[in-house]
Design a protein around this motif. Sequence first.
Motif, PDB file in Angstrom:
ATOM      1  N   THR A  83     -43.858   8.267 -39.184  1.00  0.00           N
ATOM      2  CA  THR A  83     -44.519   9.334 -38.495  1.00  0.00           C
ATOM      3  C   THR A  83     -43.682   9.924 -37.481  1.00  0.00           C
ATOM      4  OG1 THR A  83     -46.788   8.656 -38.845  1.00  0.00           O
ATOM      5  CG2 THR A  83     -46.296  10.370 -37.317  1.00  0.00           C
ATOM      6  N   PHE A  84     -42.989  11.186 -37.529  1.00  0.00           N
ATOM      7  CA  PHE A  84     -42.060  11.832 -36.699  1.00  0.00           C
ATOM      8  C   PHE A  84     -42.576  12.390 -35.593  1.00  0.00           C
ATOM      9  CE2 PHE A  84     -39.854  10.911 -40.636  1.00  0.00           C
ATOM     10  CZ  PHE A  84     -38.568  10.423 -40.010  1.00  0.00           C
ATOM     11  N   PHE A  85     -42.298  12.149 -34.248  1.00  0.00           N
ATOM     12  CA  PHE A  85     -42.730  12.897 -33.072  1.00  0.00           C
ATOM     13  C   PHE A  85     -41.863  13.521 -32.633  1.00  0.00           C
ATOM     14  CE2 PHE A  85     -45.653   9.094 -33.661  1.00  0.00           C
ATOM     15  CZ  PHE A  85     -46.914   9.796 -33.591  1.00  0.00           C
ATOM     16  N   LYS A  86     -41.855  14.849 -32.225  1.00  0.00           N
ATOM     17  CA  LYS A  86     -40.782  15.656 -31.500  1.00  0.00           C
ATOM     18  C   LYS A  86     -40.603  15.592 -30.159  1.00  0.00           C
ATOM     19  CE  LYS A  86     -40.282  19.670 -33.476  1.00  0.00           C
ATOM     20  NZ  LYS A  86     -40.636  20.926 -33.933  1.00  0.00           N
ATOM     21  N   LEU A  87     -39.477  15.369 -29.784  1.00  0.00           N
ATOM     22  CA  LEU A  87     -39.270  15.112 -28.274  1.00  0.00           C
ATOM     23  C   LEU A  87     -39.077  16.032 -27.673  1.00  0.00           C
ATOM     24  CD1 LEU A  87     -37.369  11.506 -28.630  1.00  0.00           C
ATOM     25  CD2 LEU A  87     -39.906  12.003 -28.558  1.00  0.00           C
ATOM     26  N   CYS A  88     -38.062  17.182 -28.176  1.00  0.00           N
ATOM     27  CA  CYS A  88     -37.514  18.182 -27.657  1.00  0.00           C
ATOM     28  C   CYS A  88     -36.834  19.146 -28.883  1.00  0.00           C
ATOM     29  CB  CYS A  88     -36.588  18.037 -26.403  1.00  0.00           C
ATOM     30  SG  CYS A  88     -35.046  17.268 -26.962  1.00  0.00           S
ATOM     31  N   GLU A  89     -36.968  20.470 -28.327  1.00  0.00           N
ATOM     32  CA  GLU A  89     -36.094  21.290 -29.323  1.00  0.00           C
ATOM     33  C   GLU A  89     -35.706  22.622 -28.641  1.00  0.00           C
ATOM     34  OE1 GLU A  89     -38.727  22.930 -32.310  1.00  0.00           O
ATOM     35  OE2 GLU A  89     -40.047  23.962 -30.567  1.00  0.00           O
ATOM     36  N   LYS A 100     -32.748  27.042 -23.451  1.00  0.00           N
ATOM     37  CA  LYS A 100     -33.701  26.756 -22.786  1.00  0.00           C
ATOM     38  C   LYS A 100     -34.482  25.750 -23.515  1.00  0.00           C
ATOM     39  CE  LYS A 100     -33.970  31.337 -20.623  1.00  0.00           C
ATOM     40  NZ  LYS A 100     -34.866  32.698 -20.659  1.00  0.00           N
ATOM     41  N   VAL A 101     -34.631  24.432 -23.073  1.00  0.00           N
ATOM     42  CA  VAL A 101     -35.152  23.203 -23.779  1.00  0.00           C
ATOM     43  C   VAL A 101     -36.694  23.138 -23.535  1.00  0.00           C
ATOM     44  CG1 VAL A 101     -34.468  20.906 -24.516  1.00  0.00           C
ATOM     45  CG2 VAL A 101     -32.760  22.504 -23.771  1.00  0.00           C
ATOM     46  N   GLN A 102     -37.363  22.991 -24.485  1.00  0.00           N
ATOM     47  CA  GLN A 102     -38.672  22.544 -24.695  1.00  0.00           C
ATOM     48  C   GLN A 102     -39.070  21.028 -25.067  1.00  0.00           C
ATOM     49  OE1 GLN A 102     -40.346  25.417 -27.602  1.00  0.00           O
ATOM     50  NE2 GLN A 102     -41.889  25.941 -25.898  1.00  0.00           N
ATOM     51  N   VAL A 103     -39.419  20.509 -24.007  1.00  0.00           N
ATOM     52  CA  VAL A 103     -39.665  19.000 -23.776  1.00  0.00           C
ATOM     53  C   VAL A 103     -41.043  18.714 -24.037  1.00  0.00           C
ATOM     54  CG1 VAL A 103     -39.291  16.778 -22.552  1.00  0.00           C
ATOM     55  CG2 VAL A 103     -37.556  18.531 -22.288  1.00  0.00           C
ATOM     56  N   PHE A 104     -41.236  17.694 -25.013  1.00  0.00           N
ATOM     57  CA  PHE A 104     -42.513  17.232 -25.315  1.00  0.00           C
ATOM     58  C   PHE A 104     -42.934  15.952 -25.047  1.00  0.00           C
ATOM     59  CE2 PHE A 104     -40.873  20.432 -28.741  1.00  0.00           C
ATOM     60  CZ  PHE A 104     -41.705  21.541 -28.315  1.00  0.00           C
ATOM     61  N   HIS A 105     -42.149  15.277 -24.247  1.00  0.00           N
ATOM     62  CA  HIS A 105     -42.205  13.856 -23.880  1.00  0.00           C
ATOM     63  C   HIS A 105     -42.195  13.746 -22.309  1.00  0.00           C
ATOM     64  CE1 HIS A 105     -42.390   9.502 -23.644  1.00  0.00           C
ATOM     65  NE2 HIS A 105     -42.882   9.473 -24.886  1.00  0.00           N
ATOM     66  N   ASP A 106     -42.934  13.230 -21.498  1.00  0.00           N
ATOM     67  CA  ASP A 106     -42.841  13.134 -20.210  1.00  0.00           C
ATOM     68  C   ASP A 106     -41.768  12.244 -19.798  1.00  0.00           C
ATOM     69  OD1 ASP A 106     -44.158  10.702 -20.794  1.00  0.00           O
ATOM     70  OD2 ASP A 106     -45.530  10.883 -19.494  1.00  0.00           O
ATOM     71  N   ARG A 107     -41.035  11.393 -20.393  1.00  0.00           N
ATOM     72  CA  ARG A 107     -40.130  10.547 -20.097  1.00  0.00           C
ATOM     73  C   ARG A 107     -38.812  10.704 -20.895  1.00  0.00           C
ATOM     74  NH1 ARG A 107     -40.610   5.641 -21.837  1.00  0.00           N
ATOM     75  NH2 ARG A 107     -42.504   5.766 -23.164  1.00  0.00           N
ATOM     76  N   PHE A 128     -41.423  -1.315 -24.788  1.00  0.00           N
ATOM     77  CA  PHE A 128     -41.115  -1.789 -26.236  1.00  0.00           C
ATOM     78  C   PHE A 128     -41.565  -1.053 -27.212  1.00  0.00           C
ATOM     79  CE2 PHE A 128     -40.955  -5.879 -23.555  1.00  0.00           C
ATOM     80  CZ  PHE A 128     -39.652  -6.500 -24.048  1.00  0.00           C
ATOM     81  N   GLU A 129     -42.730  -0.083 -27.132  1.00  0.00           N
ATOM     82  CA  GLU A 129     -43.027   0.839 -28.038  1.00  0.00           C
ATOM     83  C   GLU A 129     -42.066   1.928 -28.195  1.00  0.00           C
ATOM     84  OE1 GLU A 129     -46.650   2.505 -26.384  1.00  0.00           O
ATOM     85  OE2 GLU A 129     -47.598   0.463 -26.692  1.00  0.00           O
ATOM     86  N   ASP A 130     -40.969   1.925 -27.342  1.00  0.00           N
ATOM     87  CA  ASP A 130     -40.041   2.880 -27.689  1.00  0.00           C
ATOM     88  C   ASP A 130     -38.850   2.718 -28.576  1.00  0.00           C
ATOM     89  OD1 ASP A 130     -41.014   4.886 -25.885  1.00  0.00           O
ATOM     90  OD2 ASP A 130     -40.067   3.781 -24.111  1.00  0.00           O
ATOM     91  N   GLU A 131     -38.971   1.379 -28.972  1.00  0.00           N
ATOM     92  CA  GLU A 131     -37.830   0.760 -29.895  1.00  0.00           C
ATOM     93  C   GLU A 131     -38.135   1.531 -31.376  1.00  0.00           C
ATOM     94  OE1 GLU A 131     -36.648  -3.312 -29.958  1.00  0.00           O
ATOM     95  OE2 GLU A 131     -37.809  -3.264 -31.893  1.00  0.00           O
ATOM     96  N   GLY A 132     -36.949   1.802 -31.882  1.00  0.00           N
ATOM     97  CA  GLY A 132     -36.835   2.466 -33.160  1.00  0.00           C
ATOM     98  C   GLY A 132     -35.801   3.446 -33.413  1.00  0.00           C
ATOM     99  N   GLU A 133     -36.048   4.420 -34.206  1.00  0.00           N
ATOM    100  CA  GLU A 133     -34.992   5.420 -34.815  1.00  0.00           C
ATOM    101  C   GLU A 133     -35.192   6.765 -34.136  1.00  0.00           C
ATOM    102  OE1 GLU A 133     -34.682   5.579 -39.095  1.00  0.00           O
ATOM    103  OE2 GLU A 133     -33.606   3.543 -38.960  1.00  0.00           O
ATOM    104  N   TYR A 134     -34.040   7.348 -33.620  1.00  0.00           N
ATOM    105  CA  TYR A 134     -34.397   8.666 -33.065  1.00  0.00           C
ATOM    106  C   TYR A 134     -33.325   9.572 -33.802  1.00  0.00           C
ATOM    107  CZ  TYR A 134     -36.871   6.697 -29.293  1.00  0.00           C
ATOM    108  OH  TYR A 134     -37.797   5.803 -28.480  1.00  0.00           O
ATOM    109  N   THR A 135     -33.746  10.794 -34.443  1.00  0.00           N
ATOM    110  CA  THR A 135     -33.014  11.643 -35.203  1.00  0.00           C
ATOM    111  C   THR A 135     -32.472  12.915 -34.353  1.00  0.00           C
ATOM    112  OG1 THR A 135     -34.135  10.880 -37.058  1.00  0.00           O
ATOM    113  CG2 THR A 135     -32.936  12.832 -37.218  1.00  0.00           C
TER     114      THR A 135
END
Length: 233
Positions: A83-89, A100-107, A128-135
């Motif tokens: 499941t992919f969660f968008k962090l910013c775009e 002008k960057v839109q950020v969708f995560h508070d950290r 530990f929940e942040d572990e994984g792949e970032y694209t």
Amino acid sequence: MASVDSTGSSASGRLRSGDLLHVGLAVVLLLGAWSVGGLEVSTGKVSSIEAMNGSTVLLPCTYSSCIGIKNLYFNWKYNDNGTFFKLCEAEIPTEKVEPKVQVFHDRVEFVGSSKTNNISILLWNITFEDEGEYTCFARNPKEKNRNHSAIFTLIVVDQMKEVDNTLTVIIVSILGGVIGLVIIIMVIKAVVLHFLHKGNEKTKECLVSSSGNDNTENGLSGAKADNKGTPKA
């Protein structure tokens, strides 16, 4: 007349085949140039990192295009077991213009700059929940919406592994000892050569002095012999 028509049709066929060959070569060259100079994104030479729980990590990403960019779109996504969660775009209008960057995560914090083709982000206070792949994904409309992506893997640990530097210490010690021994040998050689040079100079002085004394003695004895042999008037 039939022969003339046959010759003309064959010549026309050769021209058409030649034109098709030229067109084919042109298409191949254009495709090659497009693929070579096309959009590429990269997360650097290292595609993964180990970081301690609670620390802040940099997720690096840069883009490049020999053709240039226009309205370049990019985003970061986190892959949570498919499941992919968008962090910013954001969208970069042209080169050297900050997006002008839109950020969708508070950290998550965008720390890139279009001036350096950088679209990296910071991830604060990781768990530990942040572990994984970032694209890291980018799309360039100037290249007919050519897109490219790169994956960066984050590994979260409770404590960093201790690196065994025993072999490194041994190698450095051996190299230090060899270098020290070479320096000592060079110093001893220089001292020995110095004393040998001094000894040679003293030997030369002694030889010159001895030769002078011998010549003087020989001259005096010759004079005395001449005086004795001179008859009295």
